[in-house]
Design an enzyme around this catalytic site. Structure first.
Site, mmCIF file in Angstrom:
data_model
loop_
_atom_site.group_PDB
_atom_site.id
_atom_site.type_symbol
_atom_site.label_atom_id
_atom_site.label_comp_id
_atom_site.label_asym_id
_atom_site.label_seq_id
_atom_site.Cartn_x
_atom_site.Cartn_y
_atom_site.Cartn_z
ATOM 1 C CG ASP A 292 -42.729 -0.255 19.934
ATOM 2 O OD1 ASP A 292 -42.220 0.285 18.938
ATOM 3 O OD2 ASP A 292 -42.956 -1.472 20.006
ATOM 4 C CD GLU B 252 -45.707 -2.299 22.699
ATOM 5 O OE1 GLU B 252 -44.481 -2.346 22.561
ATOM 6 O OE2 GLU B 252 -46.456 -3.229 22.342
ATOM 7 C CG HIS C 203 -36.531 -6.618 16.322
ATOM 8 N ND1 HIS C 203 -37.333 -5.518 16.103
ATOM 9 C CD2 HIS C 203 -37.067 -7.276 17.358
ATOM 10 C CE1 HIS C 203 -38.321 -5.552 16.973
ATOM 11 N NE2 HIS C 203 -38.188 -6.608 17.741
ATOM 12 C CB CYS D 279 -40.846 -6.626 28.733
ATOM 13 S SG CYS D 279 -42.130 -5.937 27.680
HETATM 14 C C1 PEP Z 1 -41.038 -2.833 23.413
HETATM 15 O O1 PEP Z 1 -41.585 -2.178 22.534
HETATM 16 O O2 PEP Z 1 -40.408 -2.320 24.359
HETATM 17 C C2 PEP Z 1 -41.072 -4.307 23.370
HETATM 18 C C3 PEP Z 1 -40.634 -5.032 24.373
HETATM 19 O O3 PEP Z 1 -41.548 -4.913 22.250
HETATM 20 P P1 PEP Z 1 -40.749 -5.025 20.856
HETATM 21 O O4 PEP Z 1 -39.316 -4.593 21.094
HETATM 22 O O5 PEP Z 1 -40.867 -6.447 20.439
HETATM 23 O O6 PEP Z 1 -41.509 -4.076 19.987
HETATM 24 MG MG MG Z 2 -42.986 -3.098 21.215
#
Ligand code: PEP
Ligand code: MG
Length: 592
Positions: free
Chosen positions: A453, A429, A187, A500
């Site tokens: 994920d 995911e 993150h 995404c």
């Molecule tokens: C993902 O897992 O690709 C996603 C968009 O969600 P996050 O990165 O918030 O887990």
């Molecule tokens: Mg995710």
């Protein structure tokens, strides 16, 4: 030092070391009276340190005399007039807090040590440093300064940054971030990219090589950290920084053009956001909506759990700002690396496989009810969709939909209007959801592929672990086959599909993703939109399909990665060719 480039750009500035063993010292200006009190406070800390040292020495004597002798060094240093007196003088002269004054004294001493050629004396440098850390601990108590106290431009250097750290930091002062831990989709990177701030993760041994105040360069284009740069380094990177800025600026000329291939296939480019504060700047990048609102960060900034009303107000502000453009609001995805303290997060041995995403919401139905009501109420103001994270079976969608229906009923009962036809989607995911995509598609209006994920779970590679970051391979054949299969199933079912995860915003992957199958939207951190759009507007869908077909024949992730890399470099030298100097990339004519 080398690391993983997770957010592009170049930052040059002073390091701010956030280390669990070292304190980050902030300068506070004092008046005359306060400075006098500060001297007293410093003397008390020295006395306390002396007592501690005597105590430790007594214990050491019981183990072995030679250890006790080593500890004499500390006492000698503490009795040394220079360390104590210089610090007191610093407090009085500069009217600053004791912590700052002591660190200044320490830095002067450390510089002297650097000029000594005697190994024994050089070893004393570490003793002095350690001793000062002990004094600081006594001055500060145990609580370290908080990131929110930063009051000058800095580059954050740390082992790892929690989501709460990133939220707390004053964005206008933080120019870049480097962490020892973290992989390609941690993150820190997502957050830094959202702010357009250069960032590198996975730099091994980083915090032992950098001190607060050191000048450093963060090259988020090639994943390099340069400590105490020479003037030539500075010149080179200042130029690279400027060139990158110009390159990004030039890309912005496409913001009003559609993301359409040369043969007329359109795709929507949407933004991933973490906060409603990001929305006002989205127009700068030409985004066509919000494809993923990661609502968990909203929970982080609140002092207590946000209720229906807080959520509604927040969502409404995003929706109103976006007008008629779509806004996909994801329900709470707390868990794994997004652990947010009180009440919600639990201590688990294996959090990536634990109570995260929709599982946590289903275990606390009131939580999901509040979220659902907040989203439903905001749906009245625009084109809102609801998205469930971490789905691994249709059962979870059915259960979540029951709670959603109950929320709708409660609103109806209270005569609160909302969009009755709100679309509901599932994040794909987990391998389970990807494999049973045909079942999932029957329960939802759309799916959004969370590649961050999905790759982690498909390849059994922790997305935030720098030790296995080299195995986190988005171009692994199993990932590409899975993506193709999801897109094909969605097309067969006549349902919309978007990506995404970070892969969706990686221009290196754009052509391949388009070639794999029918994609409706790509959602990404907003700064990537112009870059991805540039690729889309330069290719034909037919070529992308051919490229994908060729890639799908390949069996090794490395082979695919190098094939894609070289293909993209040849097709788009300005964007991907790392072998040329950045300036040449910007001025291809110069190369001839
Ligand atoms: C993902 O897992 O690709 C996603 C968009 O969600 P996050 O990165 O918030 O887990
Ligand atoms: Mg995710």
């Amino acid at each position: 030092m080398k690391g993983i480039a997770v957010s592009k750009g170049v930052a040059i500035g002073k390091a701010y070391l956030l280390d669990s063993t070292k304190f980050c010292i902030i300068k506070h200006q004092l008046d005359e009276v306060e400075a006098e009190k500060e001297v007293e406070r410093f003397r008390e800390a020295i006395e306390k340190t002396k007592l501690q040292m005597t105590e430790i020495k007594k214990r050491a004597e019981k183990i072995a005399d030679k250890y006790a002798v080593i500890l004499d060094t500390y006492s000698l240093l503490l009795d040394d007039d220079i360390l104590v007196n210089d610090t007191i003088e610093n407090i009085k002269k500069h009217k600053t807090n004791a912590e700052w004054a002591l660190t200044q004294t320490l830095n002067t001493f450390l510089k002297l040590f650097d000029n000594i050629n005697d190994d024994y004396l050089k070893g004393k440098k570490d003793d002095l440093d350690l001793l000062v850390q002990t004094i600081l601990k006594n001055l500060i108590g145990h609580s370290q300064e908080s990131l929110s106290d930063i009051q000058e431009p800095v580059i954050i250097v740390t082992h790892s940054l929690s989501p709460s750290d990133t939220i707390m930091m004053p964005k206008n002062f933080v120019k870049g971030m480097v962490t020892e831990a973290g992989g390609k989709t941690s993150h820190v990177g997502i957050f830094a990219a959202a702010l357009g701030m250069p960032a590198i993760t996975g730099v091994k041994g980083l915090t032992s090589k950098i001190n607060s105040g050191d000048q450093i360069i963060v090259d988020g284009i090639d994943g390099e950290v340069i400590i105490n740069p020479t003037s030539e380094n500075l010149q080179h990177y200042a130029k690279k920084q400027e060139n990158y800025r110009k390159y990004e600026e030039r890309l912005l000329t496409n913001i009003h053009q559609p993301a359409e291939t040369l043969d007329g296939h359109q795709i929507k480019l949407l933004a991933n956001i973490e906060s409603n504060q990001e929305v006002s700047s989205l127009h700068k990048f030409g985004v066509e909506g919000v494809g993923l609102y990661r609502t968990e960060f909203l929970y982080l900034t609140a002092s207590s759990l946000p209720g229906e009303r807080d959520l509604y107000e927040n969502f409404k502000s995003v929706v109103q700002e976006m007008g008629s453009r779509p806004v996909v609001i994801r329900t709470l995805d707390i868990g794994m690396d997004k652990q947010f303290g009180d009440g919600l997060s639990i201590d688990e041995d294996n959090p990536a496989l634990g109570l995260r995403g929709i599982r946590l919401s289903l275990a606390n139905p009131q939580l999901l009810t509040d979220q659902a009501k907040g989203i439903l109420r905001a749906s009245l103001y625009g084109n809102v969709k609801i998205l469930y994270p971490m789905i691994s079976s249709v059962t979870e969608i059915i259960q979540a939909n029951i709670i959603l229906e109950e929320a709708k009923n409660e609103l109806r009962k209270d005569q609160i209007p909302f969009n009755e036809d709100i679309e509901v989607g599932a994040m794909i995911e987990t391998p389970a959801a990807a494999i049973c995509i045909d079942h999932i598609l029957k329960e939802v209006d759309f799916v959004s592929i969370g590649t961050n994920d999905l790759i982690q779970y498909l390849l059994a590679v922790d997305r935030i672990n720098e030790n296995v970051a080299h195995l986190y391979q988005p171009f692994h054949p199993s990932v590409l086959r899975t993506l193709k299969n999801i897109m094909q199933s969605a097309e067969n079912a006549g349902k919309k599909v978007s990506i995404c995860g970070e892969l969706g915003g990686d221009p290196m992957a754009t052509m391949l993703l388009l070639g794999l199958g029918k994609l409706d939207d790509l959602s990404m951190e907003p700064h990537s939109v112009p870059k991805v759009k540039k690729i889309i507007r330069t290719i034909r869908l037919e070529e992308a399909r051919q490229l994908a077909d060729e890639v799908l024949e390949m069996s090794s992730p490395d082979e695919i990665t190098s094939f894609i890399t070289s293909e993209m470099r040849v097709r788009f030298p300005e964007d991907f060719d790392r072998d040329l100097s950045f300036e040449e990339k910007l001025n291809p004519a110069k190369r001839e």
